[in-house]
Design a protein around this motif. Sequence first.
Motif, mmCIF file in Angstrom:
data_model
loop_
_atom_site.group_PDB
_atom_site.id
_atom_site.type_symbol
_atom_site.label_atom_id
_atom_site.label_comp_id
_atom_site.label_asym_id
_atom_site.label_seq_id
_atom_site.Cartn_x
_atom_site.Cartn_y
_atom_site.Cartn_z
ATOM 1 N N ILE A 13 0.793 -1.210 0.224
ATOM 2 C CA ILE A 13 -0.227 -0.092 -0.121
ATOM 3 C C ILE A 13 0.903 1.327 0.065
ATOM 4 C CG2 ILE A 13 -2.031 -0.867 1.142
ATOM 5 C CD1 ILE A 13 -0.826 0.177 3.584
ATOM 6 N N THR A 72 8.784 -7.306 4.269
ATOM 7 C CA THR A 72 9.900 -8.211 4.478
ATOM 8 C C THR A 72 9.211 -9.526 4.381
ATOM 9 O OG1 THR A 72 10.609 -6.750 6.018
ATOM 10 C CG2 THR A 72 11.635 -8.823 6.321
ATOM 11 N N LEU A 241 -4.016 0.916 13.350
ATOM 12 C CA LEU A 241 -2.534 1.348 12.760
ATOM 13 C C LEU A 241 -2.868 2.314 11.571
ATOM 14 C CD1 LEU A 241 -1.214 -2.355 12.333
ATOM 15 C CD2 LEU A 241 -0.208 -0.495 13.675
ATOM 16 N N PRO A 264 -0.111 -6.009 2.335
ATOM 17 C CA PRO A 264 -0.203 -6.578 0.662
ATOM 18 C C PRO A 264 -1.745 -6.859 0.276
ATOM 19 C CG PRO A 264 1.281 -7.755 2.188
ATOM 20 C CD PRO A 264 0.757 -7.015 3.167
ATOM 21 N N TYR A 313 -12.398 2.743 5.427
ATOM 22 C CA TYR A 313 -13.361 1.683 5.867
ATOM 23 C C TYR A 313 -12.805 1.350 7.354
ATOM 24 C CZ TYR A 313 -9.252 -1.511 6.118
ATOM 25 O OH TYR A 313 -7.943 -2.139 6.400
HETATM 26 P P1 NAD Z 1 0.695 -4.618 8.401
HETATM 27 O O1 NAD Z 1 0.782 -3.337 9.382
HETATM 28 O O2 NAD Z 1 1.194 -4.201 6.912
HETATM 29 O O3 NAD Z 1 -1.161 -4.708 8.393
HETATM 30 C C1 NAD Z 1 -1.758 -5.621 9.459
HETATM 31 C C2 NAD Z 1 -3.196 -5.083 9.303
HETATM 32 O O4 NAD Z 1 -3.409 -3.821 9.629
HETATM 33 C C3 NAD Z 1 -3.652 -5.054 7.673
HETATM 34 O O5 NAD Z 1 -4.124 -6.235 7.421
HETATM 35 C C4 NAD Z 1 -4.822 -4.090 8.004
HETATM 36 O O6 NAD Z 1 -6.031 -4.769 8.414
HETATM 37 C C5 NAD Z 1 -4.238 -2.991 8.953
HETATM 38 N N1 NAD Z 1 -3.807 -1.677 8.208
HETATM 39 C C6 NAD Z 1 -2.302 -1.668 8.179
HETATM 40 N N2 NAD Z 1 -2.276 -0.261 7.620
HETATM 41 C C7 NAD Z 1 -3.301 0.036 7.522
HETATM 42 C C8 NAD Z 1 -3.998 1.416 7.021
HETATM 43 N N3 NAD Z 1 -2.978 2.392 6.400
HETATM 44 N N4 NAD Z 1 -5.157 1.643 6.925
HETATM 45 C C9 NAD Z 1 -6.080 0.715 7.512
HETATM 46 N N5 NAD Z 1 -5.689 -0.464 8.007
HETATM 47 C C10 NAD Z 1 -4.318 -0.801 7.961
HETATM 48 O O7 NAD Z 1 1.161 -5.702 9.086
HETATM 49 P P2 NAD Z 1 1.565 -7.291 8.446
HETATM 50 O O8 NAD Z 1 0.725 -7.605 7.612
HETATM 51 O O9 NAD Z 1 2.029 -7.869 9.690
HETATM 52 O O10 NAD Z 1 2.816 -6.940 7.671
HETATM 53 C C11 NAD Z 1 2.877 -6.652 6.281
HETATM 54 C C12 NAD Z 1 4.353 -6.641 5.671
HETATM 55 O O11 NAD Z 1 4.713 -5.286 6.202
HETATM 56 C C13 NAD Z 1 5.518 -7.551 6.067
HETATM 57 O O12 NAD Z 1 6.282 -7.945 5.203
HETATM 58 C C14 NAD Z 1 6.068 -6.645 7.159
HETATM 59 O O13 NAD Z 1 7.335 -7.314 7.441
HETATM 60 C C15 NAD Z 1 6.313 -5.343 6.747
HETATM 61 N N6 NAD Z 1 6.145 -4.180 7.669
HETATM 62 C C16 NAD Z 1 6.992 -3.160 7.236
HETATM 63 C C17 NAD Z 1 7.155 -2.001 8.157
HETATM 64 C C18 NAD Z 1 7.776 -0.884 7.527
HETATM 65 O O14 NAD Z 1 8.176 -0.773 6.386
HETATM 66 N N7 NAD Z 1 8.413 -0.046 8.265
HETATM 67 C C19 NAD Z 1 6.591 -2.149 9.328
HETATM 68 C C20 NAD Z 1 5.789 -3.012 9.908
HETATM 69 C C21 NAD Z 1 5.745 -4.291 8.734
#
Ligand code: NAD
Length: 335
Positions: A13, A72, A241, A264, A313
Amino acid sequence: MEHKVTLIPGDGIGPEIAAAARRVLEASGVKFQWEVMEAGEAVLEKHGTVLPEAVLESIRRNKVALKGPITTPVGTGFRSVNVTLRLALDLFANVRPARNLPNIPSRYENVDLVIVRENTEDLYVGVEHMVGEDAAESIKIITRKGSERVVRFAFEYARKNKRRKVTAVHKANILKCTDGLFLECARQVARDYPDIEFEDRIVDNMCMQLVQKPELYDVLVMPNLYGDILSDLCAGLVGGLGVAPGGNIGAGVAVFEPVHGSAPKYAGQNKVNPLAMILSGVMMLEHLGELEAAARVRQAIEAVLAEGKYLTYDLGGTAGTSEMAEAIARRLEKG
Ligand code: NAD
């Protein structure tokens, strides 16, 4: 004055929320020259690395970056770009405010916490190996230098932002060497700040306290892993988040990014909440000394939340990422 800023849209995203943040920040009237840089799996084939040296050079040169999340792989594959970036630039303090915003549904009121997470040590140094086939070992590294500087940062932050208390979070009852050293350093540094209350909490108790009475806490400082976990917990206290921003701060260099990851499953759907990224941009404006513009962006966000028409949402609405950003940008442009 024009600010030269490195912009890393990231993946998942990331590109959508980066575009949203850019739209809003530009609508504030502050002039930016964006140096857009790519990192992550998408550049691996071309550059032979997920974090090309040119990205680090750009941030070192501009001294400030706004970054989207980067995926990651779990278990195997390359090391986290996010962790590598923080280590390479020695961004030792990760600042993650968690505050109730008006009209954002949440189980709690009056939450106004700031997590200061140590960002370069602990289990994140990545010293891990298999011991034979059936055991694995990971080494937790805590140093006096790393602990002292992050605790000092937390106290300086508290002083500058008129905060009343710093709480050090640890597990020194069990991890007597590592977390014991962190706590010893915290107690020592606290003596230099008699104007700010200091206390410590064991991390498991801290989790319960945060869920039961978050309003009792103010600035929390802790080693890397606890900071990672507790910042998601604190994001959950104030609406999730989608609204949790952050800044990685080092000596003379700062990278601002949301707490959340690349989600993703929502990539490319124009669906997720852009506020965490926009609020990270607001923290960046404050860091750049653009305090008046930062305050205006906050007001525009609050007005759009109060209006309740353009919400994503996760906030109970049906608006897309770009519609919500557009609504905030239009408010700013109207003045
Ligand atoms: P995530 O934070 O990407 O998402 C978890 C859930 O939180 C989502 O499915 C969604 O329901 C909600 N969410 C997250 N961001 C949102 C937004 N902007 N608006 C609304 N809802 C939101 O966590 P994950 O699924 O555990 O991680 C996905 C990937 O991201 C992994 O590869 C992880 O390593 C990476 N990651 C990167 C960072 C960074 O770049 N600093 C931080 C955390 C995780």
